[in-house]
Design an enzyme around this catalytic site. Structure first.
Site, PDB file in Angstrom:
ATOM      1  N   THR A 241      25.944  39.208   0.656  1.00  9.31           N
ATOM      2  CA  THR A 241      25.125  38.233   0.451  1.00  9.31           C
ATOM      3  C   THR A 241      24.058  37.993  -1.053  1.00  9.31           C
ATOM      4  O   THR A 241      24.889  39.758  -1.427  1.00  9.31           O
ATOM      5  CB  THR A 241      23.663  37.737   1.217  1.00  9.31           C
ATOM      6  OG1 THR A 241      23.393  36.424   0.517  1.00  9.31           O
ATOM      7  CG2 THR A 241      22.472  39.113   1.343  1.00  9.31           C
ATOM      8  N   ASN A 242      23.518  37.805  -1.644  1.00 10.81           N
ATOM      9  CA  ASN A 242      22.693  37.643  -3.176  1.00 10.81           C
ATOM     10  C   ASN A 242      21.199  38.433  -3.043  1.00 10.81           C
ATOM     11  O   ASN A 242      20.654  37.730  -1.942  1.00 10.81           O
ATOM     12  CB  ASN A 242      23.406  36.669  -3.976  1.00 10.81           C
ATOM     13  CG  ASN A 242      23.538  35.750  -3.676  1.00 10.81           C
ATOM     14  OD1 ASN A 242      22.059  35.535  -3.407  1.00 10.81           O
ATOM     15  ND2 ASN A 242      24.220  35.019  -3.581  1.00 10.81           N
ATOM     16  N   GLU A 243      20.241  38.573  -4.056  1.00 10.71           N
ATOM     17  CA  GLU A 243      18.797  38.524  -3.663  1.00 10.71           C
ATOM     18  C   GLU A 243      18.547  37.236  -3.667  1.00 10.71           C
ATOM     19  O   GLU A 243      17.122  37.656  -4.312  1.00 10.71           O
ATOM     20  CB  GLU A 243      18.831  39.454  -4.993  1.00 10.71           C
ATOM     21  CG  GLU A 243      19.485  41.052  -4.906  1.00 10.71           C
ATOM     22  CD  GLU A 243      18.083  41.373  -5.136  1.00 10.71           C
ATOM     23  OE1 GLU A 243      17.556  41.144  -3.941  1.00 10.71           O
ATOM     24  OE2 GLU A 243      18.356  43.220  -4.846  1.00 10.71           O
ATOM     25  N   SER A 244      19.380  36.338  -4.124  1.00  6.87           N
ATOM     26  CA  SER A 244      18.851  34.828  -4.313  1.00  6.87           C
ATOM     27  C   SER A 244      17.381  34.672  -2.574  1.00  6.87           C
ATOM     28  O   SER A 244      17.587  34.883  -1.645  1.00  6.87           O
ATOM     29  CB  SER A 244      19.505  33.472  -4.327  1.00  6.87           C
ATOM     30  OG  SER A 244      18.404  32.553  -3.901  1.00  6.87           O
TER      31      SER A 244
ATOM     32  N   ALA B 279      22.087  29.779  -4.461  1.00  8.54           N
ATOM     33  CA  ALA B 279      23.168  30.956  -5.772  1.00  8.54           C
ATOM     34  C   ALA B 279      24.205  31.064  -4.441  1.00  8.54           C
ATOM     35  O   ALA B 279      23.891  31.701  -3.331  1.00  8.54           O
ATOM     36  CB  ALA B 279      21.975  32.652  -5.403  1.00  8.54           C
TER      37      ALA B 279
END
Ligand code: C5P
Length: 228
Positions: free
Chosen positions: A28-31, A96
């Site tokens: 996943t990512n930091e969004s 994102a």
């Protein structure tokens, strides 16, 4: 509050996506989803008919429950957007979305056996690009660009490739962007007009974005749909 966006159907994607390796592990990512949620809430307050497609986030919202659909993967986000895009006046792609997803998702938990293992990834569907291809002249779309370098050149390329009317540019620095409550944006329009804004709370930024959409949509006011 009466506004030009009253009863306009607006689709918004927000948050990150999760791309699963197995039932319990994912990329996943930091969004945080804060920007997309702030935009959706602002547009709802302006009387728009908002549909928020949200990745997994940890936020509370003033939006009515029936206005939000929760998804996990990019593919699920795309499928949900398909249900709404064709009847939408404006689409705002704020999510994102993960660029890559595992080539294979194991149905059972992957065991640790070898000292090393590698991960094969394949490109995810680009949701904004796909809808950019089928967008009509009666629809508007807005995208986001989070860049660490060459922000203007990269944003311009994205605006053209994904057929956006407006692109909101921001950069991931210490006190703005991903996860933070503040953001500093510039908005670039299809006609290459650029508007720079000060560092503000995401709620204030959402109002600036709503105003930019309303200003831009003035050009659409007198369009007559002769496609029947
Ligand atoms: O990831 P990228 O910088 O290309 O994102 C630019 C825009 O495209 C954003 O508005 C994002 O929401 C959208 N996007 C998308 N689907 C993807 C990747 C990006 O809708 N798979």
């Amino acid at each position: 509050m009466e506004s030009k966006l009253k009863n306009k159907k607006i689709l918004i994607t927000a948050g990150p996506t999760r791309e699963y390796l197995d039932p319990v592990r994912y990329i996943t990512n930091e969004s945080s989803g804060k920007m997309g949620y702030a935009i959706a809430e602002t547009l709802h307050e302006l009387g728009a008919d908002v549909y928020l497609i949200s990745g997994p986030v940890n936020l509370t919202t003033t939006l009515p429950k029936e206005k939000i659909t929760y998804v996990k993967t990019a593919n699920e986000m795309y499928q949900e957007c398909q249900k709404h895009f064709y009847s939408t006046n404006i689409a705002i792609f704020c999510a994102a979305v993960a660029d890559y997803t595992p080539k294979i998702t194991s149905e059972i938990k992957i065991k640790k056996i070898d000292d090393e293992c590698s991960l094969e990834l394949k490109k995810n569907i680009d949701i904004a690009y796909e809808f950019g291809k089928v967008k009509t002249r009666f629809q508007q779309s807005i995208g986001f660009a989070l860049e660490t370098n060459d922000i203007l050149a990269n944003s311009k390329l994205k605006l053209e490739k994904k057929n956006f009317d407006l692109i909101v540019m921001n950069s991931p620095t210490l006190d703005q962007g991903f996860g933070h409550d503040t953001n500093k944006i510039s908005i670039l329009s299809k006609d290459m007009f650029i508007d720079n804004f000060a560092l503000k709370t995401k709620k204030e930024v959402a109002v600036d974005i709503a105003n930019a959409i309303m200003d831009y949509s003035r050009a659409f006011q007198n369009l007559v749909d002769l496609s029947f």
